[in-house]
Write a protein that holds these residues in place. Structure first.
Motif, PDB file in Angstrom:
ATOM      1  N   THR A 161      12.723  -0.543  15.606  1.00 25.25           N
ATOM      2  CA  THR A 161      13.428   0.263  15.083  1.00 25.25           C
ATOM      3  C   THR A 161      13.225   0.729  13.613  1.00 25.25           C
ATOM      4  OG1 THR A 161      14.559  -1.517  14.148  1.00 25.25           O
ATOM      5  CG2 THR A 161      15.592  -1.124  16.188  1.00 25.25           C
ATOM      6  N   MET A 162      13.816   1.865  13.186  1.00 24.36           N
ATOM      7  CA  MET A 162      13.223   2.488  11.716  1.00 24.36           C
ATOM      8  C   MET A 162      13.348   1.381  10.639  1.00 24.36           C
ATOM      9  SD  MET A 162      11.724   5.307  12.693  1.00 24.36           S
ATOM     10  CE  MET A 162      11.783   6.446  11.239  1.00 24.36           C
ATOM     11  N   ARG A 163      14.544   0.494  10.786  1.00 22.29           N
ATOM     12  CA  ARG A 163      14.785  -0.636   9.992  1.00 22.29           C
ATOM     13  C   ARG A 163      13.698  -1.646  10.042  1.00 22.29           C
ATOM     14  NH1 ARG A 163      19.009  -1.801   7.126  1.00 22.29           N
ATOM     15  NH2 ARG A 163      20.493  -0.280   8.229  1.00 22.29           N
ATOM     16  N   PRO A 204       0.783  -1.372   0.100  1.00 23.52           N
ATOM     17  CA  PRO A 204      -0.066  -0.169   0.013  1.00 23.52           C
ATOM     18  C   PRO A 204       0.847   1.348  -0.079  1.00 23.52           C
ATOM     19  CG  PRO A 204      -0.742  -1.560   1.695  1.00 23.52           C
ATOM     20  CD  PRO A 204       0.521  -2.166   1.253  1.00 23.52           C
ATOM     21  N   LYS A 205       0.265   2.286  -0.481  1.00 25.65           N
ATOM     22  CA  LYS A 205       1.071   3.516  -0.378  1.00 25.65           C
ATOM     23  C   LYS A 205       1.522   4.014   1.002  1.00 25.65           C
ATOM     24  CE  LYS A 205       0.431   8.389  -1.764  1.00 25.65           C
ATOM     25  NZ  LYS A 205      -0.724   9.472  -2.369  1.00 25.65           N
ATOM     26  N   LEU A 206       2.824   4.524   0.812  1.00 29.82           N
ATOM     27  CA  LEU A 206       3.459   4.623   2.111  1.00 29.82           C
ATOM     28  C   LEU A 206       2.840   6.042   2.700  1.00 29.82           C
ATOM     29  CD1 LEU A 206       5.357   4.327   4.196  1.00 29.82           C
ATOM     30  CD2 LEU A 206       7.123   5.566   3.055  1.00 29.82           C
ATOM     31  N   ASP A 207       2.201   6.362   3.793  1.00 27.27           N
ATOM     32  CA  ASP A 207       1.828   7.654   4.201  1.00 27.27           C
ATOM     33  C   ASP A 207       2.079   7.526   5.737  1.00 27.27           C
ATOM     34  OD1 ASP A 207      -0.404   6.153   5.393  1.00 27.27           O
ATOM     35  OD2 ASP A 207      -1.605   6.716   3.795  1.00 27.27           O
ATOM     36  N   ARG A 257      12.264   1.169   1.739  1.00 25.13           N
ATOM     37  CA  ARG A 257      13.487   1.451   2.045  1.00 25.13           C
ATOM     38  C   ARG A 257      13.442   2.228   3.475  1.00 25.13           C
ATOM     39  NH1 ARG A 257      17.725   0.757  -1.566  1.00 25.13           N
ATOM     40  NH2 ARG A 257      16.978   0.227  -3.829  1.00 25.13           N
ATOM     41  N   ALA A 258      14.542   2.090   4.430  1.00 27.25           N
ATOM     42  CA  ALA A 258      14.319   2.943   5.754  1.00 27.25           C
ATOM     43  C   ALA A 258      14.477   4.288   5.329  1.00 27.25           C
ATOM     44  CB  ALA A 258      15.702   2.418   6.325  1.00 27.25           C
ATOM     45  N   GLY A 259      15.034   4.690   4.498  1.00 26.83           N
ATOM     46  CA  GLY A 259      14.992   6.398   4.050  1.00 26.83           C
ATOM     47  C   GLY A 259      13.736   7.014   3.750  1.00 26.83           C
TER      48      GLY A 259
END
Length: 236
Positions: free
Chosen positions: A45-47, A21-24, A56-58
């Motif tokens: 964690t963010m990862r 799904p779209k990242l939001d 991707r984490a970024g």
């Protein structure tokens, strides 16, 4: 079946099926809360969050520059349901108690919920709405503005601190319930007579009763102090 014989709508569904799904921001918080329940705050964690969202984490940093910002958004989400129902009583002390119970329930609704909330200071509408309602109950009972603010802080800090201890007591390194036998083994009537006689309460896991007792003391103290003008030098 060849692609030529497949209806266009079916081909579109096939190409989107399995696509993340779209990242939001809202979905990121939702997945983060699910991971919190699954693994606890220390493992969030963010990862790991990025992996769960198949990005991707970024990409997460578009919405949350730091983990603290993510936790603040999660804390805001925890209070989302606290004001969905109207407060049931016109009595200020009962309304105050109800708000405290709702906050505790919200923090307990998620694993490590109190740890997530502690120190975040969200300025979202759920957090500010809860705080405004809390202070409003006190001001409507004729507490001076400064007194209402300090009373609200005391109530929130008591609720948060109690729930932190409650959630910690129910886990040992996140693996299971704490063992009250350790305290029982350490306390002897000869060496610690007062602790010994109160062990049934001290080792009890009836945290609802513990919370209700402390909350009653706090509200009784406010009632005894009584609403009125702020003390000299405190403003209001």
């Amino acid at each position: 079946m060849s692609s030529a014989s497949t209806p266009p709508g079916a081909r579109a569904a096939a190409t989107t099926r399995g696509r993340p799904p779209k990242l939001d921001q809202a979905r990121t918080v939702e997945v983060a809360l699910a991971l919190l329940d699954e693994a606890g705050l220390d493992a969030l964690t963010m990862r790991r969050l990025a992996e769960a969202m198949d990005v991707r984490a970024g990409a997460l940093y578009r919405y949350f520059a730091t983990k603290h910002e993510l936790l603040t958004a999660m804390a805001e989400a925890l209070l989302a349901d606290c004001l969905e129902r109207p407060l049931p009583s016109p009595d200020w002390s009962e309304r105050l108690a109800e708000l405290a119970h709702r906050m505790r329930a919200a923090l307990l609704s998620r694993r490590d919920g109190a740890r997530v909330y502690a120190g975040t200071h969200s300025t979202g509408r759920h957090t500010l709405g809860f705080a405004d309602t809390l202070i409003g109950v006190l001001r409507e009972a004729d507490f001076a503005p400064d007194d209402a603010a300090r009373a609200a802080l005391t109530l929130v800090n008591f609720t948060l601190g109690h729930t932190l201890e409650e959630q910690a007591a129910l886990q040992v390194a996140g693996d299971g319930p704490a063992d009250p036998e350790r305290l029982r083994d350490a306390v002897t009537a000869a060496q610690y007579p007062h602790l010994a006689v109160t062990l049934p309460v001290l080792t009890s896991t009836d945290f609802t009763a513990h919370f209700a007792f402390g909350l009653r003391l706090l509200i009784d103290g406010l009632r005894a102090a009584g609403p009125g003008p702020a003390a000299p030098g405190t403003g209001g």
